[in-house]
Motif scaffolding. Structure first.
Motif, PDB file in Angstrom:
ATOM      1  N   GLU A 116       3.254  -9.418  -5.064  1.00 17.96           N
ATOM      2  CA  GLU A 116       3.219  -8.824  -3.735  1.00 17.96           C
ATOM      3  C   GLU A 116       3.046  -7.307  -3.808  1.00 17.96           C
ATOM      4  O   GLU A 116       2.331  -6.705  -2.995  1.00 17.96           O
ATOM      5  CB  GLU A 116       4.506  -9.166  -2.971  1.00 17.96           C
ATOM      6  N   PHE A 117       3.707  -6.682  -4.766  1.00 16.66           N
ATOM      7  CA  PHE A 117       3.591  -5.239  -4.899  1.00 16.66           C
ATOM      8  C   PHE A 117       2.196  -4.841  -5.388  1.00 16.66           C
ATOM      9  O   PHE A 117       1.674  -3.795  -4.985  1.00 16.66           O
ATOM     10  CB  PHE A 117       4.660  -4.713  -5.856  1.00 16.66           C
ATOM     11  N   THR A 118       1.620  -5.664  -6.260  1.00 12.59           N
ATOM     12  CA  THR A 118       0.257  -5.380  -6.710  1.00 12.59           C
ATOM     13  C   THR A 118      -0.718  -5.446  -5.536  1.00 12.59           C
ATOM     14  O   THR A 118      -1.570  -4.564  -5.364  1.00 12.59           O
ATOM     15  CB  THR A 118      -0.172  -6.377  -7.799  1.00 12.59           C
ATOM     16  N   LEU A 119      -0.594  -6.481  -4.718  1.00 16.12           N
ATOM     17  CA  LEU A 119      -1.450  -6.597  -3.535  1.00 16.12           C
ATOM     18  C   LEU A 119      -1.225  -5.415  -2.593  1.00 16.12           C
ATOM     19  O   LEU A 119      -2.181  -4.828  -2.071  1.00 16.12           O
ATOM     20  CB  LEU A 119      -1.156  -7.916  -2.815  1.00 16.12           C
ATOM     21  N   ALA A 120       0.041  -5.049  -2.395  1.00 18.51           N
ATOM     22  CA  ALA A 120       0.357  -3.923  -1.521  1.00 18.51           C
ATOM     23  C   ALA A 120      -0.204  -2.619  -2.065  1.00 18.51           C
ATOM     24  O   ALA A 120      -0.625  -1.746  -1.290  1.00 18.51           O
ATOM     25  CB  ALA A 120       1.871  -3.808  -1.346  1.00 18.51           C
ATOM     26  N   GLU A 121      -0.219  -2.466  -3.380  1.00 15.89           N
ATOM     27  CA  GLU A 121      -0.756  -1.255  -3.993  1.00 15.89           C
ATOM     28  C   GLU A 121      -2.235  -1.091  -3.646  1.00 15.89           C
ATOM     29  O   GLU A 121      -2.684   0.000  -3.280  1.00 15.89           O
ATOM     30  CB  GLU A 121      -0.568  -1.314  -5.509  1.00 15.89           C
ATOM     31  N   PHE A 122      -2.992  -2.161  -3.746  1.00 18.91           N
ATOM     32  CA  PHE A 122      -4.422  -2.074  -3.475  1.00 18.91           C
ATOM     33  C   PHE A 122      -4.715  -1.975  -1.977  1.00 18.91           C
ATOM     34  O   PHE A 122      -5.610  -1.230  -1.568  1.00 18.91           O
ATOM     35  CB  PHE A 122      -5.149  -3.257  -4.103  1.00 18.91           C
ATOM     36  N   VAL A 123      -3.948  -2.697  -1.163  1.00 14.68           N
ATOM     37  CA  VAL A 123      -4.127  -2.584   0.290  1.00 14.68           C
ATOM     38  C   VAL A 123      -3.746  -1.183   0.761  1.00 14.68           C
ATOM     39  O   VAL A 123      -4.495  -0.518   1.486  1.00 14.68           O
ATOM     40  CB  VAL A 123      -3.287  -3.647   1.021  1.00 14.68           C
ATOM     41  N   GLY A 124      -2.565  -0.733   0.352  1.00 14.28           N
ATOM     42  CA  GLY A 124      -2.107   0.594   0.753  1.00 14.28           C
ATOM     43  C   GLY A 124      -2.980   1.702   0.197  1.00 14.28           C
ATOM     44  O   GLY A 124      -3.197   2.722   0.862  1.00 14.28           O
ATOM     45  N   GLY A 125      -3.478   1.516  -1.029  1.00 15.05           N
ATOM     46  CA  GLY A 125      -4.370   2.517  -1.606  1.00 15.05           C
ATOM     47  C   GLY A 125      -5.640   2.672  -0.785  1.00 15.05           C
ATOM     48  O   GLY A 125      -6.121   3.788  -0.553  1.00 15.05           O
ATOM     49  N   ALA A 126      -6.185   1.535  -0.327  1.00 12.24           N
ATOM     50  CA  ALA A 126      -7.389   1.589   0.508  1.00 12.24           C
ATOM     51  C   ALA A 126      -7.108   2.277   1.842  1.00 12.24           C
ATOM     52  O   ALA A 126      -7.919   3.068   2.331  1.00 12.24           O
ATOM     53  CB  ALA A 126      -7.918   0.170   0.742  1.00 12.24           C
ATOM     54  N   VAL A 127      -5.943   1.979   2.429  1.00 11.87           N
ATOM     55  CA  VAL A 127      -5.568   2.625   3.693  1.00 11.87           C
ATOM     56  C   VAL A 127      -5.399   4.118   3.490  1.00 11.87           C
ATOM     57  O   VAL A 127      -5.875   4.943   4.292  1.00 11.87           O
ATOM     58  CB  VAL A 127      -4.260   2.013   4.236  1.00 11.87           C
TER      59      VAL A 127
END
Length: 385
Positions: A116-127
């Motif tokens: 979940e944190f890995t997914l959040a890292e890439f989603v949040g990084g894009a944002v």
């Protein structure tokens, strides 16, 4: 004395266990990054990033994600690209992507914190990249950017300046496959691999030691009080505001801050707060001082304001999005304790990737790698490929 030694042993055991868990993904990530950097010419990258359009931001994100995960090297490389014609917004996007969207960071987060944190890292990084692009396009005037370019062109050296200036990509062949198969490719890959490790080893070691000490010595009640864990709503509000400040004073950047993020998560920080802490690797105090050298005090303050605001906003977006979709982890079980070593897939992968690392180090040192390492923090020496 016995009490002190016992506590030191606990901290070192926790650090050692974390190092064992993240060894192979770091080696794999740096190897793949080295392969990509060996076939992509840096001057071509500069020409590609000359404007602030959406397509350019996407390209800058992809190129950054394929590049270095060392915050110091990323900052120095971004300055180099800016000086060679890239727009300031594109240079900042490249810099963020090269520290927050790299493969090895994602794998390490998956192993220590969960997918979940890995997914959040890439989603949040894009944002975060979207917010940074808009901010530097519309909120920072052209005159300020021109003054920053004049300062950047003066060539004031910062940490990892030599590393950023060494373009060891292969120029033989028209396609990336032809360049990768050329005789010089293996040597170039070995040089880049060794320099990537040289650039981040200090931060990774510091991060592991600090995370081990915090895990062993700081009671969870302290973190719970700091991040208002007893009130989920206020924890979600306060976490993204406080966590970057913790990151700024931690002096730990790049992949090295992931173990500390695990300590914060286990201690009671909100999901968004943990992500904001990870994003803050480009705002630690030494890097702020480098921004001041590169671009001047005024632009350094703009970078600080823009990055902090976008980190907080991205963390709030991730917090809300994962809460709505039910993806926020329920268990606080980041693997940052001293769990002990065992013969598992982690051990076998550590051995396999460790052997690859030895081969690359030997190749590099037999072809001038030792001299390159000595010049990483200062004037570059040319690679002999």
């Amino acid at each position: 004395m016995t009490w002190l030694l016992a506590h030191l042993a606990d901290a070192l055991a926790a650090s050692g266990t974390m190092a064992w868990r993240i060894g192979w993904p770091l080696a794999l990530g740096f190897f793949l990054s080295a392969v990509i950097q060996a076939v992509v010419r840096r001057d071509a990258v500069s020409r590609t990033l000359g404007d602030t359009g959406v397509r350019t931001s996407v390209v800058a994100t992809g190129l950054g994600a394929a590049a270095s995960s060392c915050s110091y090297a990323a900052v120095a490389l971004a300055r180099s690209l800016f000086s060679k014609g890239a727009s300031f917004a594109s240079a900042m996007v490249f810099q963020i992507a090269s520290t927050n969207l790299v493969l090895e960071l994602g794998i390490v987060m998956w192993l220590l914190l969960g997918w979940e944190f890995t997914l959040a890292e890439f989603v949040g990084g894009a944002v975060m990249i979207a917010f940074v692009t808009l901010a530097f396009r519309h909120l920072v005037d052209a005159e300020a950017i021109e003054r920053a370019r004049e300062q950047a062109d003066r060539g004031v050296a910062g940490s990892m300046e030599g590393h950023a200036a060494m373009d060891m990509s292969v120029d033989e062949g028209d396609t990336w496959w032809e360049r990768l198969r050329s005789p010089k490719a293996f040597t170039a890959i070995s040089h880049i691999f060794v320099m990537e490790w040289g650039a981040v080893l200090r931060d990774i070691a510091l991060g592991l030691l600090v995370a081990g000490a915090l895990q062993a010595w700081v009671p969870e009640s302290l973190w719970q009080s700091l991040f208002l864990t007893d009130s989920p709503f206020w924890s979600a509000v306060v976490g993204p505001l406080i966590a970057p400040l913790v990151g700024i004073v931690s002096f730990v950047c790049s992949v090295g801050n992931v173990p500390l993020a695990g300590v914060l998560w286990n201690g009671g920080a909100s999901f968004g707060g943990v992500m904001a802490f990870v994003y803050a690797d480009l705002l630690i105090i030494p890097i702020l001082l480098i921004y001041r050298k590169y671009y001047g005090t005024a632009m350094m303050l703009r970078i600080l304001a823009v990055f902090y605001a976008t980190m907080v906003l991205a963390a709030y977006v991730v917090e809300a999005l994962f809460w709505v979709t039910g993806l926020t982890p329920d268990e606080r079980d980041a693997k940052v304790g001293a769990g002990g070593l065992s013969w598992s897939y982690t051990t076998w992968l550590d051995l396999a990737l460790g052997l690859l690392a030895v081969v690359l180090v030997v190749r590099s040192f037999r072809n001038g790698g030792r001299e390159m390492l000595r010049h990483m923090g200062g004037d570059p020496v040319p690679a002999d490929g």
